[in-house]
Design a protein around this motif. Structure first.
Motif, PDB file in Angstrom:
ATOM      1  N   GLN A   1       0.803  -1.222   0.000  1.00  0.00           N
ATOM      2  CA  GLN A   1       0.000   0.000   0.000  1.00  0.00           C
ATOM      3  C   GLN A   1       0.834   1.270   0.000  1.00  0.00           C
ATOM      4  O   GLN A   1       0.311   2.362  -0.219  1.00  0.00           O
ATOM      5  N   TYR A   2       2.138   1.142   0.219  1.00  0.00           N
ATOM      6  CA  TYR A   2       2.981   2.330   0.317  1.00  0.00           C
ATOM      7  C   TYR A   2       3.594   2.697  -1.031  1.00  0.00           C
ATOM      8  O   TYR A   2       4.096   1.852  -1.759  1.00  0.00           O
ATOM      9  N   GLY A   3       3.555   3.983  -1.317  1.00  0.00           N
ATOM     10  CA  GLY A   3       4.200   4.493  -2.521  1.00  0.00           C
ATOM     11  C   GLY A   3       5.570   5.065  -2.249  1.00  0.00           C
ATOM     12  O   GLY A   3       6.366   5.279  -3.167  1.00  0.00           O
ATOM     13  N   ALA A   4       5.874   5.326  -0.975  1.00  0.00           N
ATOM     14  CA  ALA A   4       7.174   5.902  -0.625  1.00  0.00           C
ATOM     15  C   ALA A   4       7.504   5.591   0.827  1.00  0.00           C
ATOM     16  O   ALA A   4       6.605   5.351   1.649  1.00  0.00           O
ATOM     17  N   VAL A   5       8.782   5.596   1.122  1.00  0.00           N
ATOM     18  CA  VAL A   5       9.288   5.464   2.484  1.00  0.00           C
ATOM     19  C   VAL A   5      10.157   6.677   2.755  1.00  0.00           C
ATOM     20  O   VAL A   5      11.057   7.001   1.965  1.00  0.00           O
ATOM     21  N   ALA A   6       9.891   7.372   3.859  1.00  0.00           N
ATOM     22  CA  ALA A   6      10.652   8.573   4.203  1.00  0.00           C
ATOM     23  C   ALA A   6      11.462   8.329   5.466  1.00  0.00           C
ATOM     24  O   ALA A   6      10.918   7.880   6.486  1.00  0.00           O
ATOM     25  N   PHE A   7      12.768   8.622   5.393  1.00  0.00           N
ATOM     26  CA  PHE A   7      13.669   8.430   6.517  1.00  0.00           C
ATOM     27  C   PHE A   7      14.060   9.769   7.136  1.00  0.00           C
ATOM     28  O   PHE A   7      14.414  10.715   6.413  1.00  0.00           O
ATOM     29  N   GLY A   8      14.032   9.825   8.457  1.00  0.00           N
ATOM     30  CA  GLY A   8      14.538  11.000   9.148  1.00  0.00           C
ATOM     31  C   GLY A   8      16.057  11.002   9.150  1.00  0.00           C
ATOM     32  O   GLY A   8      16.703   9.979   8.896  1.00  0.00           O
ATOM     33  N   ARG A   9      16.642  12.154   9.474  1.00  0.00           N
ATOM     34  CA  ARG A   9      18.095  12.278   9.398  1.00  0.00           C
ATOM     35  C   ARG A   9      18.809  11.414  10.431  1.00  0.00           C
ATOM     36  O   ARG A   9      19.972  11.054  10.262  1.00  0.00           O
ATOM     37  N   ALA A  10      18.128  11.054  11.526  1.00  0.00           N
ATOM     38  CA  ALA A  10      18.764  10.269  12.585  1.00  0.00           C
ATOM     39  C   ALA A  10      18.752   8.767  12.311  1.00  0.00           C
ATOM     40  O   ALA A  10      19.363   7.994  13.047  1.00  0.00           O
ATOM     41  N   VAL A  11      18.076   8.336  11.262  1.00  0.00           N
ATOM     42  CA  VAL A  11      18.016   6.913  10.939  1.00  0.00           C
ATOM     43  C   VAL A  11      19.358   6.478  10.356  1.00  0.00           C
ATOM     44  O   VAL A  11      19.869   7.097   9.413  1.00  0.00           O
ATOM     45  N   THR A  12      19.941   5.430  10.899  1.00  0.00           N
ATOM     46  CA  THR A  12      21.244   4.974  10.442  1.00  0.00           C
ATOM     47  C   THR A  12      21.154   4.295   9.090  1.00  0.00           C
ATOM     48  O   THR A  12      20.079   3.852   8.661  1.00  0.00           O
ATOM     49  N   GLU A  13      22.297   4.193   8.429  1.00  0.00           N
ATOM     50  CA  GLU A  13      22.337   3.530   7.130  1.00  0.00           C
ATOM     51  C   GLU A  13      21.972   2.059   7.266  1.00  0.00           C
ATOM     52  O   GLU A  13      21.347   1.474   6.378  1.00  0.00           O
ATOM     53  N   GLU A  14      22.334   1.442   8.370  1.00  0.00           N
ATOM     54  CA  GLU A  14      21.978   0.051   8.599  1.00  0.00           C
ATOM     55  C   GLU A  14      20.470  -0.122   8.701  1.00  0.00           C
ATOM     56  O   GLU A  14      19.891  -1.068   8.135  1.00  0.00           O
TER      57      GLU A  14
END
Length: 340
Positions: free
Chosen positions: A202-215
């Motif tokens: 159901q999702y068209g996009a995923v948004a990450f905040g700046r504090a989310v690690t690359e892992e």
């Protein structure tokens, strides 16, 4: 192909929603646009903020009725054989204004003619006609195939839902509320592992905040890849809600690149460089964070641009410090960080 014929096609398009200063907003709408001779018909109509009747958020029965109307399988909704091609994106009320045209059969061909701006049941072609647009003659087989595909399950799938991942819950909550206000669903999580494929779809996009690690980002991407899903990924530039909304709108744009009106944006501390493919109104908004991490928003340009690349001078105060620029037309959004 004889010169009198035009090609007919359909393409996904959107009316970009927005969170405006002062608490106002504009609704997000996904729809199917008409492509005539390889160019969206909407782009020929100056700078019109409107959507076609083939929108993804209308009930299936109404969507089907609209398609059958364009195929002339039902009677015209307006006198004189006129059909609505574009209407108000907020309420779809004829009183707000609509682009209409006569659609008629000529042998096996379909003809669109007498385009006009209309606010009641009667069109005044002399006063409100779109002179110089049309008539367009379409081959019947091509026309029926394009519209018929919508009846065979090709209606636009609405994936206006975003998965928000970040550490600042307060910012995510405000962002989710803002997205829902303009018609985009949003859910908040820190871990998409083990989520069923049907839910991820159901999702068209995923948004990450700046504090989310690359892992953590990689784990989320793997969850979607393992489910065989291709979604847009948004790396949040700053915890500024209108800016993040604009980034998500940009990510949700499914229109083919060659059929977009706003195609380029670059920003320095002295100027913005904007590229458009047709005459349209462009709004530029600057967002910045000061040394105390407070947010500031400035409207730096609002005007009509001709096709081409334009240099627009920026007030240095509006883009001081960590700053970002959002460019908008009625159907496109681009976001860029301001470089020094």
């Amino acid at each position: 192909m004889p010169a009198e014929y035009a090609t007919f096609g359909l393409a996904p398009a959107m009316r970009a929603g927005a969170v405006l200063t002062g608490g106002d907003y504009e609704a997000h709408r996904d729809f199917v646009d008409f492509v005539v001779d390889g160019r969206p018909l909407l782009h020929r109509l100056s700078d019109l903020d409107a959507v076609s009747p083939l929108a993804s958020d209308i009930p299936p029965a109404i969507f089907t009725a609209q398609v059958r109307g364009l195929l002339l399988e039902t009677g015209a909704p307006l006198p004189g054989g006129r059909y609505v091609l574009y209407g108000c994106p907020e309420c779809e009320d004829l009183a707000c204004g609509a682009v209409t045209a006569v659609i008629a059969r000529d042998g096996d061909d379909y003809v669109w003619r007498d385009f006009a701006w209309q606010t009641d049941d009667t069109a005044d072609l002399e006063l409100n006609g779109y002179h110089g647009i049309g008539p367009f003659r379409f081959h019947g087989a091509e026309y029926r195939a394009a519209l018929g595909a919508l009846l065979d399950g090709g209606a636009p799938a609405s994936r206006r839902r975003v998965l928000l991942i970040g550490a600042r819950v307060a910012v995510l909550a405000k962002l989710a509320a803002a997205l829902r206000t303009i018609g985009i669903g949003a859910d908040i999580t820190r871990d998409a592992t083990g989520v069923p494929t049907e839910e991820l779809r159901q999702y068209g996009a995923v948004a990450f905040g700046r504090a989310v690690t690359e892992e953590e980002r990689a784990a989320v991407r793997r969850s979607f890849e393992d489910a065989g899903l291709d979604v847009a990924h948004v790396d949040g530039l700053a915890p500024i809600v209108p800016l993040l909304v604009a980034q998500i709108e940009q990510a949700l744009d499914r229109a083919p690149a060659q059929q977009r009106r706003l195609t380029g944006l670059a920003a320095t501390d002295g100027a913005a460089y904007v590229e458009v493919t047709s005459r349209c109104r462009v709004r530029l908004t600057a967002h910045r964070l000061d040394r105390l991490y407070r947010t500031h928003t400035s409207e730096v340009f609002d005007g009509v641009l001709e096709p081409g690349r334009h240099r627009i001078a920026l007030d240095s105060k509006a883009v001081k410090g960590e700053a970002f620029l959002v460019a908008r037309t009625s159907g496109s959004v681009l976001v860029e960080a301001v470089t020094r």
